[in-house]
Design an enzyme around this catalytic site. Structure first.
Site, PDB file in Angstrom:
ATOM      1  CE  LYS A  49      -4.476  -1.188   0.194  1.00  0.00           C
ATOM      2  NZ  LYS A  49      -5.515  -0.611  -0.682  1.00  0.00           N
ATOM      3  CB  SER A 300      -0.975  -7.970  -1.034  1.00  0.00           C
ATOM      4  OG  SER A 300      -1.940  -8.600  -0.208  1.00  0.00           O
TER       5      SER A 300
END
Length: 396
Positions: A49, A300
Protein backbone atom coordinates in the site's frame (compact mmCIF):
# COMPACT_ATOMS: atom_id res chain seq x y z
CA UNK A 1 -7.36 5.61 -18.06
CA UNK A 2 -4.39 3.95 -16.39
CA UNK A 3 -1.42 3.40 -18.73
CA UNK A 4 1.96 1.66 -18.65
CA UNK A 5 3.62 5.09 -18.90
CA UNK A 6 1.88 6.20 -15.68
CA UNK A 7 3.15 3.08 -13.91
CA UNK A 8 6.68 3.68 -15.19
CA UNK A 9 6.51 7.28 -13.92
CA UNK A 10 5.28 5.94 -10.56
CA UNK A 11 8.34 3.70 -10.39
CA UNK A 12 10.61 6.77 -10.68
CA UNK A 13 8.60 8.55 -7.97
CA UNK A 14 9.07 5.60 -5.61
CA UNK A 15 12.86 5.37 -6.01
CA UNK A 16 14.43 5.62 -2.57
CA UNK A 17 11.04 5.29 -0.86
CA UNK A 18 9.64 1.83 -1.62
CA UNK A 19 11.68 -1.36 -1.70
CA UNK A 20 12.04 -3.57 -4.75
CA UNK A 21 10.73 -6.64 -2.93
CA UNK A 22 12.14 -10.16 -3.45
CA UNK A 23 10.71 -12.78 -5.78
CA UNK A 24 11.34 -16.13 -4.07
CA UNK A 25 10.90 -19.53 -5.69
CA UNK A 26 8.85 -21.99 -3.65
CA UNK A 27 9.03 -25.77 -3.84
CA UNK A 28 6.13 -26.18 -1.41
CA UNK A 29 3.13 -24.20 -2.68
CA UNK A 30 2.30 -26.49 -5.61
CA UNK A 31 4.57 -29.39 -6.64
CA UNK A 32 3.11 -29.42 -10.16
CA UNK A 33 4.10 -25.84 -11.02
CA UNK A 34 7.08 -23.48 -10.77
CA UNK A 35 5.75 -21.11 -8.12
CA UNK A 36 7.31 -17.81 -7.03
CA UNK A 37 6.33 -15.53 -4.16
CA UNK A 38 6.36 -11.75 -4.69
CA UNK A 39 7.06 -10.64 -1.14
CA UNK A 40 5.17 -7.38 -0.61
CA UNK A 41 4.91 -8.41 3.04
CA UNK A 42 8.56 -7.29 3.14
CA UNK A 43 7.69 -3.84 1.82
CA UNK A 44 8.13 -0.71 3.96
CA UNK A 45 5.08 -0.57 6.34
CA UNK A 46 4.56 -4.31 5.74
CA UNK A 47 2.43 -4.12 2.59
CA UNK A 48 2.25 -2.90 -1.01
CA UNK A 49 0.00 0.00 0.00
CA UNK A 50 2.90 2.40 0.52
CA UNK A 51 3.46 2.40 -3.25
CA UNK A 52 0.09 3.83 -4.25
CA UNK A 53 -0.22 6.06 -1.18
CA UNK A 54 3.13 7.72 -1.79
CA UNK A 55 2.58 8.22 -5.53
CA UNK A 56 -0.79 9.85 -4.85
CA UNK A 57 0.62 12.04 -2.07
CA UNK A 58 3.49 13.13 -4.32
CA UNK A 59 0.96 14.21 -6.96
CA UNK A 60 -0.85 16.68 -4.68
CA UNK A 61 -0.69 20.41 -5.37
CA UNK A 62 0.58 22.74 -2.65
CA UNK A 63 -3.01 23.81 -1.97
CA UNK A 64 -4.24 20.22 -1.62
CA UNK A 65 -1.35 19.30 0.65
CA UNK A 66 -1.85 22.38 2.85
CA UNK A 67 -5.38 21.23 3.72
CA UNK A 68 -4.10 17.97 5.15
CA UNK A 69 -5.11 14.54 3.89
CA UNK A 70 -7.73 12.05 5.01
CA UNK A 71 -8.02 8.38 4.11
CA UNK A 72 -10.03 5.31 5.00
CA UNK A 73 -8.41 1.94 5.48
CA UNK A 74 -8.57 -1.45 7.18
CA UNK A 75 -4.94 -0.83 8.09
CA UNK A 76 -2.40 -1.11 5.28
CA UNK A 77 -3.43 1.94 3.22
CA UNK A 78 -3.58 3.78 6.54
CA UNK A 79 0.08 3.07 7.22
CA UNK A 80 1.05 3.92 3.65
CA UNK A 81 -0.72 7.29 3.76
CA UNK A 82 0.58 8.05 7.26
CA UNK A 83 4.20 7.41 6.25
CA UNK A 84 3.84 9.23 2.92
CA UNK A 85 2.31 12.25 4.68
CA UNK A 86 5.05 12.19 7.32
CA UNK A 87 7.75 12.22 4.61
CA UNK A 88 6.02 15.15 2.88
CA UNK A 89 5.29 17.04 6.10
CA UNK A 90 1.51 16.83 5.63
CA UNK A 91 -1.10 16.37 8.37
CA UNK A 92 -2.92 13.02 8.01
CA UNK A 93 -6.21 11.77 9.45
CA UNK A 94 -7.14 8.10 8.95
CA UNK A 95 -10.57 6.50 9.45
CA UNK A 96 -10.23 2.80 10.28
CA UNK A 97 -12.81 0.08 11.08
CA UNK A 98 -13.06 -0.38 14.84
CA UNK A 99 -12.24 -4.07 14.37
CA UNK A 100 -8.97 -3.40 12.53
CA UNK A 101 -6.02 -5.35 13.96
CA UNK A 102 -4.44 -3.51 16.88
CA UNK A 103 -1.01 -3.83 15.29
CA UNK A 104 -2.20 -1.88 12.23
CA UNK A 105 -3.85 0.82 14.34
CA UNK A 106 -0.76 1.34 16.48
CA UNK A 107 1.57 1.30 13.47
CA UNK A 108 -0.54 3.98 11.77
CA UNK A 109 -0.35 6.17 14.88
CA UNK A 110 3.41 5.63 15.05
CA UNK A 111 3.80 7.43 11.69
CA UNK A 112 2.16 10.51 13.17
CA UNK A 113 -1.37 10.18 11.80
CA UNK A 114 -4.55 10.88 13.76
CA UNK A 115 -6.69 7.70 13.80
CA UNK A 116 -10.50 7.74 13.94
CA UNK A 117 -11.97 4.30 14.72
CA UNK A 118 -15.37 3.69 13.07
CA UNK A 119 -17.80 0.86 14.00
CA UNK A 120 -18.27 -1.62 11.13
CA UNK A 121 -16.09 -2.62 8.16
CA UNK A 122 -14.03 -0.74 5.55
CA UNK A 123 -17.07 0.73 3.79
CA UNK A 124 -18.31 2.27 7.03
CA UNK A 125 -14.90 3.85 7.60
CA UNK A 126 -15.02 5.18 4.04
CA UNK A 127 -18.37 6.88 4.69
CA UNK A 128 -16.98 8.53 7.82
CA UNK A 129 -13.90 9.73 5.93
CA UNK A 130 -16.09 11.38 3.28
CA UNK A 131 -18.13 13.03 6.03
CA UNK A 132 -15.00 14.43 7.73
CA UNK A 133 -13.53 15.51 4.39
CA UNK A 134 -16.61 17.59 3.64
CA UNK A 135 -16.69 19.00 7.15
CA UNK A 136 -12.98 19.87 7.52
CA UNK A 137 -11.94 20.42 3.90
CA UNK A 138 -9.24 17.73 3.92
CA UNK A 139 -7.89 16.28 0.67
CA UNK A 140 -9.26 12.74 0.29
CA UNK A 141 -6.87 9.92 -0.65
CA UNK A 142 -8.87 6.93 -1.87
CA UNK A 143 -7.25 3.54 -1.14
CA UNK A 144 -7.94 2.05 -4.58
CA UNK A 145 -10.26 4.04 -6.88
CA UNK A 146 -7.62 6.50 -8.05
CA UNK A 147 -5.33 6.37 -11.08
CA UNK A 148 -2.24 7.55 -9.16
CA UNK A 149 -2.83 4.89 -6.50
CA UNK A 150 -3.39 2.21 -9.16
CA UNK A 151 -0.21 3.32 -10.95
CA UNK A 152 1.79 3.05 -7.73
CA UNK A 153 0.49 -0.45 -7.07
CA UNK A 154 1.25 -1.34 -10.69
CA UNK A 155 4.97 -1.04 -9.98
CA UNK A 156 4.63 -4.50 -8.38
CA UNK A 157 3.77 -5.78 -11.87
CA UNK A 158 6.80 -4.05 -13.41
CA UNK A 159 9.09 -5.73 -10.87
CA UNK A 160 7.56 -9.15 -11.60
CA UNK A 161 8.14 -8.70 -15.34
CA UNK A 162 11.73 -7.53 -14.76
CA UNK A 163 12.58 -10.57 -12.60
CA UNK A 164 10.43 -13.20 -14.36
CA UNK A 165 9.47 -12.09 -17.90
CA UNK A 166 8.53 -15.71 -18.70
CA UNK A 167 5.74 -15.75 -16.08
CA UNK A 168 2.65 -17.63 -17.29
CA UNK A 169 0.23 -16.92 -14.42
CA UNK A 170 0.07 -14.25 -11.71
CA UNK A 171 -2.32 -14.50 -8.74
CA UNK A 172 -3.20 -11.18 -7.13
CA UNK A 173 -5.39 -10.50 -4.06
CA UNK A 174 -8.45 -8.31 -4.65
CA UNK A 175 -10.25 -6.10 -2.16
CA UNK A 176 -11.26 -2.87 -3.86
CA UNK A 177 -9.10 -3.74 -6.87
CA UNK A 178 -6.30 -1.15 -6.83
CA UNK A 179 -3.45 -3.66 -6.71
CA UNK A 180 -4.72 -5.97 -9.43
CA UNK A 181 -5.67 -3.03 -11.66
CA UNK A 182 -2.11 -1.71 -11.64
CA UNK A 183 -0.43 -5.12 -11.76
CA UNK A 184 -2.64 -6.42 -14.58
CA UNK A 185 -2.18 -3.24 -16.63
CA UNK A 186 1.60 -3.45 -16.29
CA UNK A 187 1.84 -7.17 -17.02
CA UNK A 188 -0.62 -7.23 -19.94
CA UNK A 189 1.12 -4.21 -21.50
CA UNK A 190 4.48 -5.99 -21.36
CA UNK A 191 3.44 -9.63 -21.85
CA UNK A 192 -0.16 -10.05 -23.13
CA UNK A 193 0.18 -13.85 -22.95
CA UNK A 194 0.63 -13.88 -19.17
CA UNK A 195 -2.63 -14.68 -17.37
CA UNK A 196 -3.58 -12.51 -14.40
CA UNK A 197 -6.11 -13.91 -11.94
CA UNK A 198 -7.64 -12.10 -9.01
CA UNK A 199 -8.26 -13.89 -5.72
CA UNK A 200 -10.95 -12.93 -3.21
CA UNK A 201 -12.10 -14.40 0.07
CA UNK A 202 -15.28 -16.45 -0.39
CA UNK A 203 -16.88 -14.27 2.29
CA UNK A 204 -16.19 -11.03 0.40
CA UNK A 205 -16.48 -11.66 -3.38
CA UNK A 206 -17.51 -8.13 -4.40
CA UNK A 207 -15.34 -7.78 -7.52
CA UNK A 208 -15.98 -11.37 -8.66
CA UNK A 209 -19.73 -10.86 -8.45
CA UNK A 210 -19.54 -7.47 -10.17
CA UNK A 211 -17.43 -8.82 -13.05
CA UNK A 212 -19.72 -11.82 -13.52
CA UNK A 213 -22.78 -9.55 -13.70
CA UNK A 214 -20.89 -6.91 -15.73
CA UNK A 215 -21.92 -4.12 -13.38
CA UNK A 216 -20.71 -2.84 -10.01
CA UNK A 217 -22.61 -4.48 -7.18
CA UNK A 218 -22.46 -3.86 -3.45
CA UNK A 219 -22.56 -6.78 -1.03
CA UNK A 220 -24.90 -6.53 1.93
CA UNK A 221 -22.16 -7.80 4.23
CA UNK A 222 -18.69 -9.36 4.21
CA UNK A 223 -17.14 -11.92 6.55
CA UNK A 224 -13.52 -13.04 6.37
CA UNK A 225 -10.31 -13.21 8.40
CA UNK A 226 -8.70 -11.38 5.45
CA UNK A 227 -9.60 -7.92 6.76
CA UNK A 228 -7.45 -6.19 4.15
CA UNK A 229 -9.75 -7.36 1.33
CA UNK A 230 -13.08 -7.25 3.20
CA UNK A 231 -14.59 -4.71 0.79
CA UNK A 232 -18.32 -4.58 0.02
CA UNK A 233 -18.09 -2.63 -3.24
CA UNK A 234 -15.29 -2.28 -5.84
CA UNK A 235 -14.32 1.07 -7.33
CA UNK A 236 -15.52 2.38 -10.70
CA UNK A 237 -11.98 2.74 -12.07
CA UNK A 238 -10.81 -0.60 -10.70
CA UNK A 239 -13.91 -2.34 -12.06
CA UNK A 240 -13.15 -0.98 -15.55
CA UNK A 241 -9.51 -2.06 -15.29
CA UNK A 242 -10.47 -5.57 -14.16
CA UNK A 243 -12.96 -5.88 -17.02
CA UNK A 244 -10.20 -4.87 -19.45
CA UNK A 245 -7.13 -6.69 -18.13
CA UNK A 246 -8.00 -9.50 -15.69
CA UNK A 247 -8.43 -13.05 -17.01
CA UNK A 248 -10.60 -14.31 -14.15
CA UNK A 249 -11.37 -14.09 -10.45
CA UNK A 250 -11.46 -17.03 -8.04
CA UNK A 251 -12.35 -17.31 -4.36
CA UNK A 252 -10.75 -19.17 -1.47
CA UNK A 253 -12.32 -20.34 1.78
CA UNK A 254 -11.29 -19.35 5.30
CA UNK A 255 -9.79 -22.81 5.85
CA UNK A 256 -7.76 -22.49 2.63
CA UNK A 257 -6.48 -19.07 3.69
CA UNK A 258 -5.47 -20.45 7.11
CA UNK A 259 -3.65 -23.36 5.44
CA UNK A 260 -1.75 -20.94 3.19
CA UNK A 261 -0.68 -18.78 6.14
CA UNK A 262 0.47 -21.88 8.01
CA UNK A 263 2.41 -23.18 5.01
CA UNK A 264 4.22 -19.85 4.53
CA UNK A 265 5.13 -19.79 8.22
CA UNK A 266 6.37 -23.37 8.38
CA UNK A 267 8.06 -23.79 5.01
CA UNK A 268 9.28 -20.25 4.27
CA UNK A 269 9.46 -18.68 7.76
CA UNK A 270 7.33 -15.93 6.25
CA UNK A 271 4.48 -14.04 7.94
CA UNK A 272 1.50 -13.19 5.74
CA UNK A 273 -1.82 -11.67 6.72
CA UNK A 274 -5.05 -13.21 5.46
CA UNK A 275 -5.39 -10.81 2.53
CA UNK A 276 -1.79 -11.47 1.53
CA UNK A 277 -2.10 -15.25 1.64
CA UNK A 278 -5.16 -15.63 -0.63
CA UNK A 279 -2.94 -15.74 -3.74
CA UNK A 280 -0.94 -18.61 -2.24
CA UNK A 281 -4.18 -20.38 -1.23
CA UNK A 282 -5.38 -20.20 -4.86
CA UNK A 283 -2.15 -21.76 -6.15
CA UNK A 284 -2.11 -24.44 -3.44
CA UNK A 285 -5.65 -25.56 -4.26
CA UNK A 286 -5.43 -25.37 -8.07
CA UNK A 287 -8.20 -22.79 -8.48
CA UNK A 288 -7.03 -22.59 -12.09
CA UNK A 289 -4.88 -25.02 -14.08
CA UNK A 290 -1.24 -24.14 -13.39
CA UNK A 291 0.43 -27.50 -14.04
CA UNK A 292 3.89 -27.02 -15.52
CA UNK A 293 3.58 -23.22 -15.55
CA UNK A 294 5.62 -20.37 -14.11
CA UNK A 295 3.36 -18.92 -11.45
CA UNK A 296 3.71 -15.81 -9.29
CA UNK A 297 1.72 -15.34 -6.07
CA UNK A 298 1.65 -11.75 -4.87
CA UNK A 299 1.75 -11.89 -1.06
CA UNK A 300 0.44 -8.37 -0.60
CA UNK A 301 1.03 -7.86 3.13
CA UNK A 302 2.21 -9.29 6.42
CA UNK A 303 0.54 -7.05 9.00
CA UNK A 304 -1.29 -9.66 11.02
CA UNK A 305 -2.16 -9.30 14.69
CA UNK A 306 -0.20 -11.93 16.66
CA UNK A 307 -3.29 -12.77 18.72
CA UNK A 308 -5.24 -13.48 15.54
CA UNK A 309 -2.28 -15.38 14.06
CA UNK A 310 -2.46 -17.88 16.93
CA UNK A 311 -6.08 -18.71 16.05
CA UNK A 312 -5.31 -18.85 12.33
CA UNK A 313 -2.49 -21.35 12.92
CA UNK A 314 -4.83 -23.53 14.97
CA UNK A 315 -7.43 -23.45 12.18
CA UNK A 316 -4.77 -24.32 9.61
CA UNK A 317 -3.58 -27.28 11.68
CA UNK A 318 -7.16 -28.56 11.96
CA UNK A 319 -7.75 -28.16 8.22
CA UNK A 320 -4.60 -30.16 7.42
CA UNK A 321 -5.55 -32.96 9.80
CA UNK A 322 -2.75 -32.17 12.23
CA UNK A 323 -5.00 -31.38 15.17
CA UNK A 324 -8.20 -33.36 15.65
CA UNK A 325 -10.89 -33.66 18.29
CA UNK A 326 -13.07 -36.74 18.80
CA UNK A 327 -15.27 -38.38 21.43
CA UNK A 328 -15.44 -41.97 22.61
CA UNK A 329 -18.26 -43.61 24.60
CA UNK A 330 -17.06 -46.43 26.88
CA UNK A 331 -17.80 -48.27 30.10
CA UNK A 332 -17.14 -46.34 33.30
CA UNK A 333 -14.80 -48.88 34.90
CA UNK A 334 -11.27 -48.70 36.36
CA UNK A 335 -8.54 -49.11 33.72
CA UNK A 336 -10.71 -48.19 30.71
CA UNK A 337 -9.22 -44.73 30.20
CA UNK A 338 -5.61 -45.93 30.31
CA UNK A 339 -6.40 -48.63 27.70
CA UNK A 340 -7.86 -46.00 25.37
CA UNK A 341 -4.88 -43.68 25.75
CA UNK A 342 -2.39 -46.53 25.21
CA UNK A 343 -3.99 -47.41 21.86
CA UNK A 344 -3.76 -43.76 20.79
CA UNK A 345 -0.12 -43.56 21.92
CA UNK A 346 0.79 -46.74 20.03
CA UNK A 347 -0.32 -45.13 16.74
CA UNK A 348 2.14 -42.27 17.32
CA UNK A 349 -0.50 -39.61 17.89
CA UNK A 350 0.32 -37.00 20.51
CA UNK A 351 -2.42 -36.38 23.10
CA UNK A 352 -2.98 -32.67 23.74
CA UNK A 353 -6.11 -32.73 25.89
CA UNK A 354 -8.41 -35.29 27.58
CA UNK A 355 -11.81 -34.63 29.17
CA UNK A 356 -13.41 -37.55 31.09
CA UNK A 357 -17.12 -36.63 31.33
CA UNK A 358 -19.51 -38.76 33.44
CA UNK A 359 -22.19 -36.06 33.36
CA UNK A 360 -22.67 -35.74 29.61
CA UNK A 361 -26.33 -35.48 28.65
CA UNK A 362 -27.92 -38.72 27.46
CA UNK A 363 -25.11 -40.95 28.75
CA UNK A 364 -26.06 -44.05 30.72
CA UNK A 365 -24.97 -44.21 34.37
CA UNK A 366 -22.63 -47.10 33.57
CA UNK A 367 -20.90 -45.22 30.71
CA UNK A 368 -18.61 -42.23 30.30
CA UNK A 369 -17.77 -39.92 27.39
CA UNK A 370 -14.09 -39.17 26.81
CA UNK A 371 -13.30 -36.15 24.63
CA UNK A 372 -9.77 -36.23 23.24
CA UNK A 373 -7.70 -33.70 21.29
CA UNK A 374 -4.71 -35.15 19.47
CA UNK A 375 -1.86 -33.97 17.30
CA UNK A 376 -1.30 -36.11 14.19
CA UNK A 377 1.01 -35.91 11.18
CA UNK A 378 -1.78 -35.55 8.62
CA UNK A 379 -5.31 -36.72 7.81
CA UNK A 380 -4.07 -40.21 6.88
CA UNK A 381 -2.39 -40.58 10.29
CA UNK A 382 -5.62 -39.53 12.02
CA UNK A 383 -7.60 -42.12 10.04
CA UNK A 384 -5.03 -44.75 11.00
CA UNK A 385 -5.55 -43.91 14.68
CA UNK A 386 -9.36 -44.06 14.30
CA UNK A 387 -9.10 -47.46 12.59
CA UNK A 388 -6.95 -48.78 15.45
CA UNK A 389 -9.55 -47.63 18.02
CA UNK A 390 -12.47 -49.12 16.06
CA UNK A 391 -10.58 -52.41 15.76
CA UNK A 392 -10.62 -52.56 19.58
CA UNK A 393 -14.38 -52.03 19.66
CA UNK A 394 -14.50 -48.29 20.39
CA UNK A 395 -17.19 -46.11 18.79
CA UNK A 396 -15.81 -42.73 17.66
Amino acid sequence: MLTLEMIQDAKKTLEGVARVTPLYESAFINPNANVFIKCENMQVTGSFKLRGAYVKTASLTEEEASKGVIACSAGNHAQGVALAAQKKGIKATICMPAGAPLAKVEATKSYGAEVVLVPGVYDDAAAKAVELQQEKGYTFLHPFNDEYVMAGQGTVGLEIMEKLPEADVVFVPIGGGGLISGVACAIKSINPNCKVYGVQAAGAPSMKQSIEHKKIEKLASVSTMADGIAVKEPGTLTFEACMKYVDGIVTVTEAEIASAILMLLEKHKMVAEGAGAVSVAAAMTNKVDIKGKNVVCVVSGGNVDVNVLDRIIDKGLQENGRIAEFSVMMADKPGQLIQLLQIIAQTGANILDVNHDRRAKGVAVSNVVVNVTVETRNKAHYEEMVAALKAQGYTI
